[in-house]
Design a protein around this motif. Structure first.
Motif, PDB file in Angstrom:
ATOM      1  N   ARG A  87       6.046   0.544   3.862  1.00  0.00           N
ATOM      2  CA  ARG A  87       5.479  -0.779   4.143  1.00  0.00           C
ATOM      3  C   ARG A  87       4.595  -1.173   2.982  1.00  0.00           C
ATOM      4  N   GLY A  88       4.463  -2.460   2.794  1.00  0.00           N
ATOM      5  CA  GLY A  88       3.607  -2.973   1.741  1.00  0.00           C
ATOM      6  C   GLY A  88       3.368  -4.450   1.956  1.00  0.00           C
ATOM      7  N   THR A  89       2.943  -5.102   0.892  1.00  0.00           N
ATOM      8  CA  THR A  89       2.686  -6.536   0.946  1.00  0.00           C
ATOM      9  C   THR A  89       3.389  -7.215  -0.216  1.00  0.00           C
ATOM     10  N   TRP A  90       3.547  -8.516  -0.073  1.00  0.00           N
ATOM     11  CA  TRP A  90       4.127  -9.311  -1.148  1.00  0.00           C
ATOM     12  C   TRP A  90       3.472 -10.674  -1.159  1.00  0.00           C
ATOM     13  N   GLY A 101       2.398  -5.554  -3.504  1.00  0.00           N
ATOM     14  CA  GLY A 101       1.237  -4.684  -3.418  1.00  0.00           C
ATOM     15  C   GLY A 101       1.714  -3.240  -3.391  1.00  0.00           C
ATOM     16  N   PRO A 102       0.795  -2.299  -3.341  1.00  0.00           N
ATOM     17  CA  PRO A 102       1.183  -0.888  -3.275  1.00  0.00           C
ATOM     18  C   PRO A 102       2.015  -0.608  -2.022  1.00  0.00           C
ATOM     19  N   LEU A 103       2.928   0.331  -2.145  1.00  0.00           N
ATOM     20  CA  LEU A 103       3.764   0.738  -1.014  1.00  0.00           C
ATOM     21  C   LEU A 103       3.228   2.014  -0.391  1.00  0.00           C
ATOM     22  N   VAL A 120      11.311   3.216  -6.926  1.00  0.00           N
ATOM     23  CA  VAL A 120       9.861   3.413  -6.757  1.00  0.00           C
ATOM     24  C   VAL A 120       9.139   3.334  -8.101  1.00  0.00           C
ATOM     25  N   ARG A 121       9.733   3.891  -9.128  1.00  0.00           N
ATOM     26  CA  ARG A 121       9.119   3.876 -10.457  1.00  0.00           C
ATOM     27  C   ARG A 121       9.027   2.440 -11.001  1.00  0.00           C
ATOM     28  N   GLN A 122      10.014   1.605 -10.708  1.00  0.00           N
ATOM     29  CA  GLN A 122      10.048   0.254 -11.262  1.00  0.00           C
ATOM     30  C   GLN A 122       9.431  -0.805 -10.349  1.00  0.00           C
ATOM     31  N   TRP A 123       9.160  -0.448  -9.114  1.00  0.00           N
ATOM     32  CA  TRP A 123       8.631  -1.397  -8.122  1.00  0.00           C
ATOM     33  C   TRP A 123       7.461  -2.233  -8.636  1.00  0.00           C
ATOM     34  N   SER A 146      17.394  -6.134 -13.515  1.00  0.00           N
ATOM     35  CA  SER A 146      17.218  -6.793 -12.226  1.00  0.00           C
ATOM     36  C   SER A 146      17.981  -6.060 -11.137  1.00  0.00           C
ATOM     37  N   TYR A 147      17.433  -6.188  -9.942  1.00  0.00           N
ATOM     38  CA  TYR A 147      18.058  -5.638  -8.736  1.00  0.00           C
ATOM     39  C   TYR A 147      18.738  -6.777  -8.014  1.00  0.00           C
TER      40      TYR A 147
END
Length: 153
Positions: A87-90, A101-103, A120-123, A146-147
């Protein structure tokens, strides 16, 4: 009242005034600052199609449903990156801009070939998004790639 007591009282009064002013500025600015719009993505859910690197490399998941992102309208986010969930924020501070935001993620060790570590490294480096042909593209800063995600049906 003696001179020392008057000086102390004056100092306390100035300190309290400065503190109240600082608190007022902080809260005043917080109330004036516009809330970042959560346009376009709120209430949507996506699954990973592929990652296209800035160097042309293409990475594809072994199973799209193991890599999902769900944006809530209130700025929260739920993810599944292979064997881990989080979970996190955007927020979207401007048109097509995106900041995560941080996950908070579970920490299971995913099998070889997983894209978990890569994502996770590129998030933290995702900076923008576009929706083309019904798919969501999350772009990394500095042309890092890009994803591509498709809607979850």
């Amino acid at each position: 009242m003696g001179r020392a007591a008057a000086d102390t009282q004056h100092w306390v009064s100035l300190t309290c005034s400065a503190l109240l002013l600082a608190v007022g500025l902080v809260f005043g600015c917080a109330q004036i600052a516009p809330q970042a719009p959560l346009d376009g993505l709120g209430g949507t859910a996506w699954q990973l199609v592929k990652f296209q690197g800035g160097d042309g490399a293409v990475l594809m998941p072994d199973d799209k449903v193991k890599y999902t992102i769900a944006f809530t309208a209130d700025g929260n986010l739920n993810v599944r990156f292979d064997c881990n969930r989080g979970r996190g924020t955007w927020t979207s501070p401007g048109p097509n801009q995106l900041q995560f935001g941080p996950l908070a993620l579970t920490r299971a060790m995913c099998p070889p070939g997983s894209l978990h570590d890569h994502i996770v490294r590129q998030w933290p480096f995702v900076r923008s998004y576009t929706i083309k042909g019904g798919n969501l593209f999350l772009s990394l800063m500095a042309d890092g790639g890009s994803y591509e995600f498709e809607p979850i049906r």
